[in-house]
Design a protein around this motif. Structure first.
Motif, PDB file in Angstrom:
ATOM      1  N   SER A 176       0.832  -1.201   0.000  1.00 15.22           N
ATOM      2  CA  SER A 176       0.000   0.000   0.000  1.00 15.22           C
ATOM      3  C   SER A 176       0.869   1.254   0.000  1.00 15.22           C
ATOM      4  CB  SER A 176      -0.926  -0.012   1.210  1.00 15.22           C
ATOM      5  OG  SER A 176      -1.690   1.164   1.282  1.00 15.22           O
ATOM      6  N   ALA A 177       1.926   1.261   0.819  1.00 16.99           N
ATOM      7  CA  ALA A 177       2.804   2.426   0.879  1.00 16.99           C
ATOM      8  C   ALA A 177       3.487   2.662  -0.464  1.00 16.99           C
ATOM      9  CB  ALA A 177       3.841   2.249   1.982  1.00 16.99           C
ATOM     10  N   MET A 178       3.957   1.603  -1.103  1.00 14.04           N
ATOM     11  CA  MET A 178       4.647   1.761  -2.373  1.00 14.04           C
ATOM     12  C   MET A 178       3.681   2.158  -3.488  1.00 14.04           C
ATOM     13  SD  MET A 178       7.693   1.377  -1.520  1.00 14.04           S
ATOM     14  CE  MET A 178       8.547   1.309  -3.083  1.00 14.04           C
ATOM     15  N   ALA A 179       2.435   1.642  -3.433  1.00 12.01           N
ATOM     16  CA  ALA A 179       1.438   2.052  -4.422  1.00 12.01           C
ATOM     17  C   ALA A 179       1.111   3.531  -4.276  1.00 12.01           C
ATOM     18  CB  ALA A 179       0.177   1.204  -4.271  1.00 12.01           C
ATOM     19  N   SER A 180       1.005   3.996  -3.025  1.00 12.47           N
ATOM     20  CA  SER A 180       0.750   5.422  -2.803  1.00 12.47           C
ATOM     21  C   SER A 180       1.926   6.260  -3.276  1.00 12.47           C
ATOM     22  CB  SER A 180       0.495   5.676  -1.310  1.00 12.47           C
ATOM     23  OG  SER A 180      -0.610   4.929  -0.850  1.00 12.47           O
ATOM     24  N   LEU A 181       3.147   5.778  -3.035  1.00 11.18           N
ATOM     25  CA  LEU A 181       4.337   6.514  -3.470  1.00 11.18           C
ATOM     26  C   LEU A 181       4.403   6.607  -4.987  1.00 11.18           C
ATOM     27  CD1 LEU A 181       7.004   7.891  -2.799  1.00 11.18           C
ATOM     28  CD2 LEU A 181       8.081   5.627  -2.765  1.00 11.18           C
ATOM     29  N   SER A 182       4.052   5.515  -5.681  1.00 14.53           N
ATOM     30  CA  SER A 182       4.095   5.549  -7.147  1.00 14.53           C
ATOM     31  C   SER A 182       3.030   6.490  -7.704  1.00 14.53           C
ATOM     32  CB  SER A 182       3.909   4.136  -7.714  1.00 14.53           C
ATOM     33  OG  SER A 182       2.615   3.635  -7.447  1.00 14.53           O
ATOM     34  N   ALA A 183       1.839   6.496  -7.077  1.00 17.26           N
ATOM     35  CA  ALA A 183       0.789   7.412  -7.534  1.00 17.26           C
ATOM     36  C   ALA A 183       1.189   8.863  -7.320  1.00 17.26           C
ATOM     37  CB  ALA A 183      -0.517   7.107  -6.799  1.00 17.26           C
ATOM     38  N   PHE A 184       1.887   9.124  -6.223  1.00 16.32           N
ATOM     39  CA  PHE A 184       2.317  10.483  -5.907  1.00 16.32           C
ATOM     40  C   PHE A 184       3.477  10.926  -6.799  1.00 16.32           C
ATOM     41  CE2 PHE A 184       5.348  13.015  -3.261  1.00 16.32           C
ATOM     42  CZ  PHE A 184       4.640  14.201  -3.278  1.00 16.32           C
ATOM     43  N   SER A 185       4.450  10.033  -6.992  1.00 10.18           N
ATOM     44  CA  SER A 185       5.661  10.417  -7.720  1.00 10.18           C
ATOM     45  C   SER A 185       5.519  10.291  -9.229  1.00 10.18           C
ATOM     46  CB  SER A 185       6.841   9.560  -7.248  1.00 10.18           C
ATOM     47  OG  SER A 185       6.584   8.179  -7.443  1.00 10.18           O
ATOM     48  N   GLY A 186       4.524   9.520  -9.705  1.00 10.95           N
ATOM     49  CA  GLY A 186       4.367   9.336 -11.148  1.00 10.95           C
ATOM     50  C   GLY A 186       4.228  10.631 -11.919  1.00 10.95           C
ATOM     51  N   PRO A 187       3.282  11.516 -11.553  1.00  9.33           N
ATOM     52  CA  PRO A 187       3.170  12.789 -12.270  1.00  9.33           C
ATOM     53  C   PRO A 187       4.420  13.651 -12.163  1.00  9.33           C
ATOM     54  CG  PRO A 187       1.172  12.337 -11.018  1.00  9.33           C
ATOM     55  CD  PRO A 187       2.186  11.321 -10.587  1.00  9.33           C
ATOM     56  N   VAL A 188       5.085  13.583 -10.999  1.00 12.33           N
ATOM     57  CA  VAL A 188       6.301  14.376 -10.826  1.00 12.33           C
ATOM     58  C   VAL A 188       7.395  13.886 -11.778  1.00 12.33           C
ATOM     59  CG1 VAL A 188       8.099  15.053  -9.194  1.00 12.33           C
ATOM     60  CG2 VAL A 188       5.729  14.864  -8.425  1.00 12.33           C
ATOM     61  N   VAL A 189       7.580  12.563 -11.820  1.00 14.20           N
ATOM     62  CA  VAL A 189       8.602  11.990 -12.699  1.00 14.20           C
ATOM     63  C   VAL A 189       8.265  12.268 -14.155  1.00 14.20           C
ATOM     64  CG1 VAL A 189       9.649   9.824 -13.479  1.00 14.20           C
ATOM     65  CG2 VAL A 189       9.253  10.217 -11.039  1.00 14.20           C
TER      66      VAL A 189
END
Length: 447
Positions: free
Chosen positions: A146-159
Motif C-alpha cells: 500500500s505504501a509503495m502504491a501510494s508513493l508511485s501514484a504520488f511520484s508518477g506525475p512528478v517523474v
C-alpha cells in the motif's frame, strides 16, 4: 492459488513489489505522455478526456470481467503476459509518436489494451502476496504494498513532468516501455507456484477461457455470499462515490474559483493527501493496530477520512478567498489525516480479504471488490459537480465527508464485519470458506 512454501520468500516478495512499483510508476508516466501527445497533435481537450476515459473504463471493467484469469492460470504467466503485452503496446505507441504518426483509433485501441493489462495485473499483484509470504507476514506485506502504491501514484506525475520537459513525450513513452519490459523480466523469475495445485483446478484452467462468463459471475456470487465482504463492498462503494469527486472535481473547482492563478495551492493540498496515504500505510496503520486493534482501526479510519474532508470544507468557509497560505496549511494537514485514514481502512480490510478468502477465489474476490468500487466513481464525479455548482465547494466537501463519516458508524456497528476484523491472522486463514461454504461452491467441491 494455494499458498506454498518457497525457498526464499523475502526475495519473492521483493521481486513482486519491485515489479509492482516500477510498473505503476511507468503506467502513470505512460498516461501523462499520451495526454501530452494527444494535446500536442489535436489541441482538443475533449479528445483528451475521451482517451483517458477509455483507459479508465477498460481498467475498471476488466477487473470485473477478467478477475477469474488469475485464479485459473499460473500466476507468474499471467503477470508476465500483462507486463509483456503492456510493453508491446507502449512500444508501438512510442514508435508512432517518434514517426510523427497520430491516428486517434490506434491511440484509443492502445490505451484500451493498456487499461485491460492494468485491470488484470493490479489485483493479481495484490492477491499474489498471499503466495509468497507466510500467514504471519501478510499484514506487513500489505502495508508495504500500500505504501509503495501510494508513493508511485504520488511520484508518477512528478517523474513524468520532469522527463517530458527535457526529453519530450515520445522519449517518455519509449522509456516507459523499457521499464515495463524490465517488470516482465522481474516477474519471470518470481518463485510462485507455476500451476494450480489441485488436478481439478488444472482441468478447469484448460477451459477457463471458454467459460469466462461463468467464472467471472462466480467471483461476484462469492463476494455477495460472504456477509462481511458484501457489506464492506457496499461501504467501499459509498466511500469511493464520495472520495473520487473530491480530487477530480471539487478541489480543482475550489482552487479555480477562490484562488485563481494560484495552481500551487492545488498541487500542495492534493500532494498532502498522497503523503498522508504513504505515512498511513508505512506507520499509522501499524501503530493503530497495536494500540487499539484492527477491529477499531477500520471505523477510526473511515472517521478520519471523512473528518478531514469536513474540516477542509470548514476551512474554505472560514478563511475565504483572501488567505491562500492559511487555507493551504490547514487543508494540507487535514487532507494528510484523510489520506492516513483511507489506508487505515484499505490495508486492514485488504489483509483480511487475502487471508480469509480460499485460494481458488482469491483473485476474483480482490478484482470484484475493486470493480464494484470503481464503477461508482463517474456517478460520484457527477454528484460532486452538481453540489459544487449549486451550493458551493465548501458545502460539497462537507457533505461528501459527512457521508464517509456515516460509514464509520455503520462499520463499527456491523458485528459480522468486526468479528472477522478482530480475528488473529492465524485464525483468518481461509476463514470465509469455513463460515460461508455455500459462497464458494467450486472451491468447496475441490476440497
Amino acid at each position: 492459488m494455494k499458498p506454498a512454501a518457497v525457498a526464499r520468500p523475502g526475495r519473492a516478495f521483493a521481486l513482486l513489489q519491485a515489479a509492482g512499483f516500477c510498473g505503476s510508476l511507468a503506467t502513470r508516466c505512460l498516461e501523462i505522455a499520451v495526454a501530452w501527445w494527444v494535446l500536442d497533435r489535436t489541441g482538443d481537450e475533449a479528445l483528451l478526456g475521451l482517451v483517458l476515459g477509455v483507459g479508465v473504463a477498460a481498467d475498471v471493467f476488466s477487473r470485473g470481467a477478467l478477475g477469474w484469469v488469475g485464479d485459473r492460470f499460473p500466476v507468474r504467466r499471467v503477470i508476465v503476459s500483462c507486463f509483456a503485452g503492456s510493453a508491446a503496446v507502449s512500444g508501438l505507441l512510442a514508435g508512432l509518436a517518434f514517426a510523427g504518426v497520430h491516428h486517434l483509433a490506434l491511440v484509443l485501441a492502445g490505451v484500451a489494451l493498456l487499461g485491460v493489462g492494468l485491470g488484470v495485473r493490479e489485483p493479481l499483484l495484490t492477491s499474489a502476496v498471499r503466495a509468497v509470504v507466510d500467514t504471519a507476514a501478510v499484514a506487513g506485506a500489505v502495508r508495504v504494498r500500500s505504501a509503495m502504491a501510494s508513493l508511485s501514484a504520488f511520484s508518477g506525475p512528478v517523474v513524468a513532468g520532469a522527463l517530458i520537459g527535457p526529453l519530450g513525450y515520445s522519449a517518455v513513452l519509449a522509456l516507459s516501455c523499457a521499464v515495463v519490459a524490465v517488470c516482465a523480466a522481474l516477474t519471470a523469475v518470481l518463485p510462485v507456484p507455476a500451476a494450480p495445485a489441485h488436478p481439478r483446478e488444472q482441468r478447469r484452467a484448460a477451459v477457463g477461457a471458454a467459460s469466462w462468463a461463468a467464472d467471472a459471475a462466480a467471483g461476484f456470487r462469492a463476494i455477495r455470499g460472504v456477509v462481511p465482504e458484501w457489506r464492506l463492498a457496499l461501504l467501499a462503494m459509498v466511500v469511493d462515490f464520495a472520495l473520487f469527486p473530491v480530487f477530480a472535481v471539487v478541489v480543482p473547482a475550489l482552487v479555480s474559483s477562490h484562488y485563481p492563478g494560484r495552481t500551487w495551492v492545488l498541487s500542495i493540498v492534493e500532494s498532502a493527501f498522497a503523503v498522508g496515504m504513504i505515512l498511513g500505510s508505512a506507520l499509522v496503520v501499524g501503530w493503530s493496530n497495536r494500540a487499539v486493534g484492527r477491529r477499531r482501526t477500520v471505523p477510526y479510519g473511515f472517521a478520519a477520512l471523512g473528518a478531514g474532508f469536513v474540516g477542509t470544507g470548514a476551512a474554505v468557509a472560514l478563511t475565504g478567498p483572501g488567505a491562500p497560505l492559511v487555507f493551504t496549511a490547514v487543508a494540507s494537514l487535514l487532507l494528510m489525516v484523510s489520506g492516513a485514514g483511507l489506508c487505515m481502512v484499505t490495508v486492514n480490510t485488504g489483509t483480511v480479504r487475502l487471508l480469509a478468502t480460499p485460494s481458488a477465489f482469491r483473485n476474483r474476490m480482490v478484482a470484484a471488490a475493486s470493480f464494484l468500487s470503481g464503477i461508482v466513481m463517474p456517478l460520484g464525479s457527477l454528484a460532486g459537480g452538481v453540489i459544487s455548482r449549486t451550493s458551493g465547494e465548501w458545502l460539497a466537501l462537507t457533505a461528501l465527508g459527512g457521508v464517509i463519516c456515516l460509514c464509520a458508524g455503520i462499520a463499527r456497528a456491523d458485528r459480522s464485519l468486526t468479528r472477522f476484523l478482530a480475528m488473529p491472522d492465524e485464525e483468518l486463514d481461509e476463514a470465509y470458506l469455513r463460515e460461508f461454504p455455500y459462497a464458494f461452491g467450486a472451491a468447496a467441491a475441490v476440497r
